[in-house]
Structure formats: C-alpha cells, structure tokens
Scaffold this active site. Sequence first.
Site, short mmCIF file in Angstrom:
data_model
loop_
_atom_site.label_atom_id
_atom_site.label_comp_id
_atom_site.label_asym_id
_atom_site.label_seq_id
_atom_site.Cartn_x
_atom_site.Cartn_y
_atom_site.Cartn_z
N HIS A 33 3.92 -2.37 0.54
CA HIS A 33 2.47 -2.61 0.59
C HIS A 33 1.93 -2.62 2.02
CE1 HIS A 33 -1.09 -3.70 -1.67
NE2 HIS A 33 -1.39 -4.59 -0.76
N SER B 215 -5.80 -1.92 -0.49
CA SER B 215 -5.50 -3.19 -1.14
C SER B 215 -6.79 -3.83 -1.69
CB SER B 215 -4.76 -4.09 -0.15
OG SER B 215 -4.20 -5.18 -0.81
#
Length: 434
Positions: free
Chosen positions: A408, A204
């Site tokens: 995610h 990320s």
Amino acid sequence: MNSSIISFIRIPRKTLRPSLNPLSMMQPTAIVYFLSLCGFLGAATVNVTFDNLQKLLSTALNDIQNNVDANLNTLELIRRAGYPAEAHVVLTEDGYLLTIHRIPGGKNSPVVFLQHCLLCSSAIWIIIGKEKALPYKLADQGYDVWLGNFRGNTYSKTHISLSPSNPKFWNFSYDKMGTYDLPAMISYVTNLTSKPVHTYIGYSIGTTTFYVMAIKRPEFAKMVRVMISLAPVAFVGNMTSLLRLFAPYTSSIEAILRFLGINEFLPKNSVLLYLARVGCNVDLFTQQICGIIVFLINGFNDEQFDYPLLPMLLAHFPSGTSVKTMAHFVQGVSSNKFRAYDYGREKNMQIYNATIPPDYDLSRITVPIALIHSDNDWIVNEKDLKILRDSLPNIVEDYRVPFPKFNHADFLLAKDAPTLVFEKVLEIVKNKVN
Ligand SMILES: *[C@@H]1O[C@H](CO)[C@@H](O)[C@H](O)[C@H]1NC(C)=O
Ligand SMILES: *[C@@H]1O[C@H](CO)[C@@H](O)[C@H](O)[C@H]1NC(C)=O
Ligand SMILES: *[C@@H]1O[C@H](CO)[C@@H](O)[C@H](O)[C@H]1NC(C)=O
Ligand SMILES: CC(=O)N[C@H]1CO[C@H](CO)[C@@H](O)[C@@H]1O
C-alpha cells in the site's frame, strides 16, 4: 552476523481474537494504528540483517543532519525542485479553510487534481524527489497540477468559527471530506481555470472520498472527466493489515479518546513526540533514530523502499486527521460494508431514519474510473477489490502493478514507483480522456 533479525509474518484474520484490554493498549495502539493503516505493518516479510541495519541507521543519521528538505513545506519543496508553486485557500460549505497547492501550467494546460492518502498531506506526492515524483512528471508534460489537502491536516487546520481546540472542529469522518472538501476544491479549480478537471488522481483515502462525492454530490463528480484510483479503498472487510486488531474495540477506543478530549489523530510530529515519551528521550537525533527503527521493524517493502527518504517521510507523515475518520475505517473492517458512519442504533435512527447506516451505492457512479492496484496491498485485499470492481459501472482500465511484493505504501514511495505506477498513470491521463 547475517541472520535475519526481523521478520514479520502475515496474520491470518481468523486467528485474531485478541483478549487485550483497550486501555492498556492505548499507547501502542496509536503507533500501530497509523503504521498498519498505511500498510507499513502489512509490508512483505522483511529480512533486515544486522549489518544492513547498522548501515541503514548511519546513512539515515547523516541524512537527517544534512537534510534541509525535511524542514520545508510543500510549497518550498516544489520551488526547490525548480518548479513554480502557488497556494490557494478554499472555503468549504461547512466553514473549513483548505490550503491547496498548485504547479501552474500554461493557459491551455489541462487540469490534473491529486488527492492524498490518510494521515498524509500534499507533500506525500513529492517526497520521492525531483526526477521521480508524479506531480513533476505531469508538470513536465504540460499539465496544470493541483494538490488537494483535506480538513484536519497540517495545511487545512483552520475554520471560520471553530478552533482546532474545539472538539466540534474534529467532528468529521471521511464522509465529510467527500461531501464538502472535494466539491469545494474541485469547483474552486474548475471555476478558476474555466475548465473541467481533466483527470482526478486519488490515492487510498483520496479514492474513498471521491466515491463518496460521486455518490452524494454527483453534480461535482461531473466536473471530472476521468478518475484514477491508486490503491482503491472502499470495502475493507478482508484486509490483512494488523489494523484488524482494533476492529473489536473501535467504539471503546473512540469513547476513551473522546473522554480524554482527544479528537485529533496523529498530528504532525506526534510520532516523534510519542517516541520521546516512551523512553527515547535523549535528544532529537535519538528520537529520530527510534522513529527509523519503528519503521524498519514494521516493515517496508524492503526491496522497494528508498531508506534515505525516511527523514523526509517522518517530517511530513503523519499529518493528522480526526479520530472519527479512523473509527469510520475500522467500522468498515467489522461490517464488511462501504457505508456511512455508524453512530449506534438510536442515533442512527435520528440521523439516517434507520438503525443501520445507509450503504454508499457505488452503482450510481458514472465517472470513468481507472483502477491501479497491487497483489501485496494489505489494506486493499483482492477480495475487497473484487467487490468494488463488481460494483463500479464504468471501469476504463484495471491495472495490476507488475511486482508481486508491491504494498500500500509503495504506490508513491517505492524506488520503482515511476516505472511500475507513474508511467501507467501518465498513459491513462494522456489517452483515456475523450
Ligand atoms: C457531531 O456530529 C453529530 C452528527 O451530526 C452530532 O450528532 C454530534 O452532536 C456532534 N458532536 C459534536 C461534539 O459536535
Ligand atoms: C467562481 O468565480 C466567480 C468569479 O470569480 C465567483 O463570483 C464565484 O463565487 C466563483 N464560484 C465558486 C464556486 O467558487
Ligand atoms: C423513515 O422511514 C420510514 C420507514 O422506512 C418511512 O415510512 C418514513 O417516511 C421515513 N421518515 C422520514 C422523515 O424520511
Ligand atoms: C471471499 C471472502 O473470504 N470474503 C470475506 C470477507 O470478509 C467477510 C466478513 O468480514 C466475509 O463474509 C467474506 O466471506
């Protein structure tokens, strides 16, 4: 009762025209903001039955009561898992002191450097536990494993002259993490080990900041032989996460927070404290249950989330960052660009000599990059990923996680992350370095 009581539907971006007053949104904003950024609000449609929920809650309660691990820091967690652990303090050019963690290898062990997600710390890599976590697997295979910590998180809240109570301490966005933190940590490690970084693994914001470094400080990116991008974040204009909701209000929300003197975003334990304030104010256990409900309602990938991990997760996440870092990301949602922080026309002129902030030019990155991404990532949309893929000149691997609902937050936390993600990572670490 077996009917579905919680069901979260993906919100098409076109329908998001909220006419909400930023001030009245302030408190829920904080929670939703961090949940959505981390993909939690973006999880697959979650179906939790009532029975199921009760079972989960009582299990989690038991677990919190018995959970010693939730109170340990990264160093203690690593040692408890039976590995040696070291902490090193690294000074950045602009005066921040970053504490980074290491599972040392042997004298000839290649270095693997791991960099955490937004609002995370080095602990996020090992929450999944002893037999599963990526750093342990790398250590088992003989690598010298380093876990970075960005400025502003639990382990990196010191500066040579600024106290965290000084707004100047928090005057950074992810740009500075890429410009100063990564170069400081990477040069420290290469200097100490007299070796290049064999593999850098970013997750990320750990990818975003690497791209920034590789563009602005290429001499440091040269110290890295291969970079692996887990859930790569650069362009975010098409994200489906609820984070979109805040895009129209970034500047006002930021201005209000500044006015109130709030520069730090979601420090450790802030969610529990917040829940206590808004009515979950009975005792610690109730607070934690509230926390668990928040997570449940907001939806993990139900099939992949290991609920007993919740106490650990709540203990180590969120770990804090600056309001400016959050604002920088939300600017990207509005602008659809991967570019420097937008100060507004006048100040941009002073700082960048242009009314619009300069783009980060991804075509200048020469380090070989492996992309690992998933279909259901509500932060990293396929369209945005395509722009990134088309801009990077040296992609050596492009791997889609073979599980359609993978989100995610799943990259490090999913039950099957070891088989769906880490196996691939280990294969790349082993084979892609020339
Ligand atoms: C933060 O940094 C910007 C850009 O360098 C500067 O213009 C601004 O005055 C700084 N603000 C604070 C509170 O230090
Ligand atoms: C590298 O190590 C040497 C010797 O220990 C030290 O003098 C130097 O300052 C270090 N450089 C960096 C960038 O850490
Ligand atoms: C600012 O930009 C203008 C026009 O693009 C250019 O002519 C000028 O040299 C720049 N000034 C500086 C200090 O870079
Ligand atoms: C393919 C696609 O729909 N891309 C869109 C992403 O978002 C930007 C604006 O935010 C649009 O211009 C693109 O068309």
